[in-house]
Motif scaffolding. Structure first.
Motif, mmCIF file in Angstrom:
data_model
loop_
_atom_site.group_PDB
_atom_site.id
_atom_site.type_symbol
_atom_site.label_atom_id
_atom_site.label_comp_id
_atom_site.label_asym_id
_atom_site.label_seq_id
_atom_site.Cartn_x
_atom_site.Cartn_y
_atom_site.Cartn_z
ATOM 1 N N ALA A 165 0.855 -1.187 0.000
ATOM 2 C CA ALA A 165 0.000 0.000 0.000
ATOM 3 C C ALA A 165 0.889 1.234 0.000
ATOM 4 O O ALA A 165 1.500 1.576 1.012
ATOM 5 C CB ALA A 165 -0.911 -0.007 1.225
ATOM 6 N N PRO A 212 -5.145 3.768 2.422
ATOM 7 C CA PRO A 212 -6.337 3.215 1.776
ATOM 8 C C PRO A 212 -7.612 3.900 2.271
ATOM 9 O O PRO A 212 -7.649 4.470 3.359
ATOM 10 C CB PRO A 212 -6.304 1.745 2.201
ATOM 11 C CG PRO A 212 -5.607 1.762 3.521
ATOM 12 C CD PRO A 212 -4.561 2.840 3.413
ATOM 13 N N VAL A 260 -8.647 -4.991 -1.019
ATOM 14 C CA VAL A 260 -7.341 -5.031 -1.681
ATOM 15 C C VAL A 260 -7.231 -6.294 -2.526
ATOM 16 O O VAL A 260 -7.985 -7.255 -2.363
ATOM 17 C CB VAL A 260 -6.178 -4.996 -0.656
ATOM 18 C CG1 VAL A 260 -6.168 -3.681 0.100
ATOM 19 C CG2 VAL A 260 -6.271 -6.171 0.310
#
Length: 306
Positions: A14, A18, A30
């Motif tokens: 990431a 997020p 994800v």
């Protein structure tokens, strides 16, 4: 700990923070190989919940269980547990008769697989300590929110809530049958593929069985864009119960306490919802649901157990 750190700890890359796909708690969607998964917060007794949901899955219930990863799953970050589930593709509930029947049938199936005692050591329902001051404070907040939204609150609501406060000891002492249950059984926790698939079992607890039914009656349509902006109609409730009755026969003792159970669950689960979120009163759909809930708790005689 932020969402990026949580995803990295599970082994997901990431680069940026997020965005949760659920507005009320962190739920991150994800990629895991060719499939999508969700990383979400779960309760303190996460291992107990997992053992319980694996049992349900082994019995044939469509329910998410933790995905096998290279990293541990679940994991604890600071004081909070997180778990990774497979993202379930399917249709959203929209209030069709078949969907209501199948949803009731699934809850009956889940209850039927409950052991006779709390062998999974799930959190035990113990909310029997409301007092008059809490009702006074909540009602003041509800009336304030409703006034700003141009809505009048029926004064009988407060009377019903105070009645429930007085009956807490009685219902606690009633010896109602308990079940292991996800205890958040509502439309936004189900995906239709086309049969219902439970995507959020994380509130699993050991609860009086008719409390779980009352929660479904009151909040099944809460926080769901595709669902009707009201509680079940009486006909829809009977349809839900006809599915439920494929697996469960309720006792006469439970039926005798049903009215008091409905009011108690409103006191516990709905009162704070109406008092806490002022913005919900400005949302036309949620406002209509709240009005429907108030009507039901004031006059719920038509919502019987069959």
């Amino acid at each position: 700990m932020n969402g990026k750190e949580i995803l990295n700890r599970f082994g997901f890359t990431a680069a940026e923070e997020p965005v949760s796909i659920y507005p009320y708690s962190p739920v991150y969607r994800v990629k895991y190989g060719a499939k999508d998964v969700v990383v979400k917060r779960t309760q303190s007794r996460v291992k107990n919940v997992i053992a319980y949901t694996h049992m349900l899955k082994d019995k044939g219930v469509n329910v998410v269980t933790p995905v096998k990863l290279q990293a541990d799953n679940p994991q604890k970050f600071e004081d909070t547990n997180y778990v990774v589930y497979r993202f379930i593709e399917g249709e959203k509930y929209s209030g069709k008769e078949k969907e209501i029947y199948e949803a009731g049938k699934m809850l009956g199936q889940i209850h039927s697989f409950s052991p006779p005692s709390n062998v999974y050591h799930l959190l035990e329902y113990d909310v029997y300590d409301f007092n008059q001051s809490e009702v006074e404070e909540s009602m003041a907040a509800i009336i304030e929110h409703a006034d700003k939204a141009g809505v009048a609150i029926d004064p009988r609501l407060k009377t019903k809530l105070l009645e429930s406060v007085e009956r807490q000891q009685e219902i606690y002492d009633a010896g109602l049958p308990h079940v292991a249950t996800p205890h958040d059984y509502k439309a936004n926790n189900l995906v239709l593929i086309p049969e219902p698939y439970l995507i959020d079992p994380d509130n699993a607890a050991w609860v009086p069985r008719i409390f779980d039914l009352a929660l479904a009656l009151l909040l099944f349509h809460n926080e769901h864009e595709e669902a009707p902006n009201r509680v079940f109609t009486i006909d829809e409730w009977e349809l839900f119960l006809s599915g439920y009755g494929e697996y469960i026969v309720l006792t006469d003792h439970e039926k005798a306490y049903w009215k008091k159970a409905k009011q108690h669950v409103f006191l516990d689960e709905v009162m704070w919802l109406m008092a806490e979120y002022e913005e919900d009163w400005q949302n036309a759909s949620q406002q209509k649901l709240f009005n429907s809930l108030i009507h039901v708790v004031i006059d719920s005689a038509g919502y019987k157990l069959i």
